[in-house]
Design a protein around this motif. Structure first.
Motif, PDB file in Angstrom:
ATOM      1  N   SER A   1       0.845  -1.195   0.000  1.00 37.31           N
ATOM      2  CA  SER A   1       0.000   0.000   0.000  1.00 37.31           C
ATOM      3  C   SER A   1       0.880   1.245   0.000  1.00 37.31           C
ATOM      4  O   SER A   1       1.914   1.277   0.670  1.00 37.31           O
ATOM      5  CB  SER A   1      -0.912  -0.001   1.234  1.00 37.31           C
ATOM      6  N   PHE A   2       0.439   2.268  -0.759  1.00 37.13           N
ATOM      7  CA  PHE A   2       1.301   3.422  -0.986  1.00 37.13           C
ATOM      8  C   PHE A   2       0.539   4.732  -0.958  1.00 37.13           C
ATOM      9  O   PHE A   2      -0.650   4.787  -1.293  1.00 37.13           O
ATOM     10  CB  PHE A   2       1.997   3.300  -2.357  1.00 37.13           C
ATOM     11  N   LEU A   3       1.257   5.791  -0.592  1.00 37.14           N
ATOM     12  CA  LEU A   3       0.786   7.172  -0.652  1.00 37.14           C
ATOM     13  C   LEU A   3       1.584   7.882  -1.733  1.00 37.14           C
ATOM     14  O   LEU A   3       2.809   7.756  -1.787  1.00 37.14           O
ATOM     15  CB  LEU A   3       0.995   7.861   0.698  1.00 37.14           C
ATOM     16  N   ALA A   4       0.900   8.609  -2.606  1.00 34.67           N
ATOM     17  CA  ALA A   4       1.565   9.425  -3.628  1.00 34.67           C
ATOM     18  C   ALA A   4       1.618  10.859  -3.128  1.00 34.67           C
ATOM     19  O   ALA A   4       0.604  11.390  -2.651  1.00 34.67           O
ATOM     20  CB  ALA A   4       0.791   9.361  -4.943  1.00 34.67           C
ATOM     21  N   GLU A   5       2.782  11.479  -3.242  1.00 36.13           N
ATOM     22  CA  GLU A   5       2.953  12.866  -2.792  1.00 36.13           C
ATOM     23  C   GLU A   5       3.705  13.674  -3.844  1.00 36.13           C
ATOM     24  O   GLU A   5       4.631  13.165  -4.477  1.00 36.13           O
ATOM     25  CB  GLU A   5       3.759  12.922  -1.498  1.00 36.13           C
ATOM     26  N   GLU A   6       3.299  14.901  -3.979  1.00 40.15           N
ATOM     27  CA  GLU A   6       4.023  15.885  -4.792  1.00 40.15           C
ATOM     28  C   GLU A   6       4.494  16.938  -3.806  1.00 40.15           C
ATOM     29  O   GLU A   6       3.681  17.727  -3.321  1.00 40.15           O
ATOM     30  CB  GLU A   6       3.109  16.484  -5.850  1.00 40.15           C
ATOM     31  N   GLY A   7       5.779  16.899  -3.478  1.00 41.65           N
ATOM     32  CA  GLY A   7       6.260  17.738  -2.387  1.00 41.65           C
ATOM     33  C   GLY A   7       5.612  17.265  -1.097  1.00 41.65           C
ATOM     34  O   GLY A   7       5.707  16.104  -0.729  1.00 41.65           O
ATOM     35  N   GLU A   8       4.900  18.155  -0.428  1.00 45.73           N
ATOM     36  CA  GLU A   8       4.191  17.803   0.805  1.00 45.73           C
ATOM     37  C   GLU A   8       2.705  17.540   0.570  1.00 45.73           C
ATOM     38  O   GLU A   8       1.971  17.244   1.507  1.00 45.73           O
ATOM     39  CB  GLU A   8       4.351  18.929   1.830  1.00 45.73           C
ATOM     40  N   GLU A   9       2.261  17.655  -0.684  1.00 43.15           N
ATOM     41  CA  GLU A   9       0.837  17.512  -0.983  1.00 43.15           C
ATOM     42  C   GLU A   9       0.486  16.066  -1.337  1.00 43.15           C
ATOM     43  O   GLU A   9       1.070  15.482  -2.233  1.00 43.15           O
ATOM     44  CB  GLU A   9       0.449  18.416  -2.156  1.00 43.15           C
ATOM     45  N   PRO A  10      -0.512  15.490  -0.636  1.00 44.97           N
ATOM     46  CA  PRO A  10      -0.948  14.144  -0.997  1.00 44.97           C
ATOM     47  C   PRO A  10      -1.692  14.170  -2.331  1.00 44.97           C
ATOM     48  O   PRO A  10      -2.527  15.039  -2.574  1.00 44.97           O
ATOM     49  CB  PRO A  10      -1.874  13.745   0.153  1.00 44.97           C
ATOM     50  N   MET A  11      -1.363  13.215  -3.199  1.00 47.84           N
ATOM     51  CA  MET A  11      -1.963  13.163  -4.535  1.00 47.84           C
ATOM     52  C   MET A  11      -2.813  11.914  -4.752  1.00 47.84           C
ATOM     53  O   MET A  11      -3.604  11.866  -5.681  1.00 47.84           O
ATOM     54  CB  MET A  11      -0.865  13.216  -5.598  1.00 47.84           C
ATOM     55  N   GLY A  12      -2.644  10.900  -3.899  1.00 47.40           N
ATOM     56  CA  GLY A  12      -3.419   9.687  -4.052  1.00 47.40           C
ATOM     57  C   GLY A  12      -2.888   8.588  -3.159  1.00 47.40           C
ATOM     58  O   GLY A  12      -1.893   8.761  -2.449  1.00 47.40           O
ATOM     59  N   PHE A  13      -3.577   7.458  -3.193  1.00 49.94           N
ATOM     60  CA  PHE A  13      -3.132   6.308  -2.422  1.00 49.94           C
ATOM     61  C   PHE A  13      -3.663   5.021  -3.044  1.00 49.94           C
ATOM     62  O   PHE A  13      -4.640   5.038  -3.790  1.00 49.94           O
ATOM     63  CB  PHE A  13      -3.575   6.398  -0.952  1.00 49.94           C
ATOM     64  N   ALA A  14      -2.984   3.933  -2.719  1.00 45.83           N
ATOM     65  CA  ALA A  14      -3.424   2.593  -3.104  1.00 45.83           C
ATOM     66  C   ALA A  14      -3.428   1.732  -1.855  1.00 45.83           C
ATOM     67  O   ALA A  14      -2.454   1.734  -1.096  1.00 45.83           O
ATOM     68  CB  ALA A  14      -2.500   1.997  -4.158  1.00 45.83           C
ATOM     69  N   LEU A  15      -4.522   1.025  -1.643  1.00 45.49           N
ATOM     70  CA  LEU A  15      -4.639   0.074  -0.542  1.00 45.49           C
ATOM     71  C   LEU A  15      -4.627  -1.318  -1.149  1.00 45.49           C
ATOM     72  O   LEU A  15      -5.489  -1.639  -1.969  1.00 45.49           O
ATOM     73  CB  LEU A  15      -5.945   0.289   0.224  1.00 45.49           C
TER      74      LEU A  15
END
Length: 141
Positions: free
Chosen positions: A37-51
């Motif tokens: 499972s992952f969190l996508a970030e652009e700098g400090e901004e969350p852009m998405g996630f996968a569970l």
């Protein structure tokens, strides 16, 4: 863009992109331990996630993506690529998820990452009071 495993400390970041279906702390704790499972970030901004989690099928293991959210198709593609790499690194050679046909951005991202779409359809029966209310969203989604 960075794709990284998350921890329970990332609950607020994950929920910034979860939309109308926020994640519970228990769900985040569980998926943080799966290794897929992952969190996508652009700098400090969350852009998405996968569970996602590995599921033993009796003879083989499949990494099942139960939910993926992203602000655009590029984020979705990156999350899918991260899940596929984690599966491969763990010696799991099947990755699957159920697709809501209304999510055209996710369908395009899946195809761009080499996923086959169909032919199976998910049948859902929700028990208890949720079922009595006719709720069917959020099942393996």
């Amino acid at each position: 863009m960075r794709f990284r495993p998350f921890t329970e400390l990332d609950l607020d970041l994950l929920n910034q992109v979860a939309g109308s279906r926020p994640l519970s702390l228990g769900a985040v704790r569980f998926f943080a331990r799966t290794g897929h499972s992952f969190l996508a970030e652009e700098g400090e901004e969350p852009m998405g996630f996968a569970l996602a989690q590995a599921v033993w099928q009796g003879e083989t293991t499949t990494v099942l993506v139960t939910r993926v959210e992203g602000r655009n198709q590029t984020v979705l593609e990156g999350l899918l690529a991260a899940v596929v790499k984690s599966a491969y690194d763990a010696g799991v050679y099947e990755v699957a998820l159920h697709l809501d046909p209304k999510r055209e951005d996710l369908q395009a991202a899946l195809q761009a990452q080499g996923f086959a779409i169909g032919p199976l359809v998910l049948a859902v029966r929700v028990l208890g009071s949720r079922g009595q209310r006719g709720e069917t969203r959020g099942i393996l989604e």
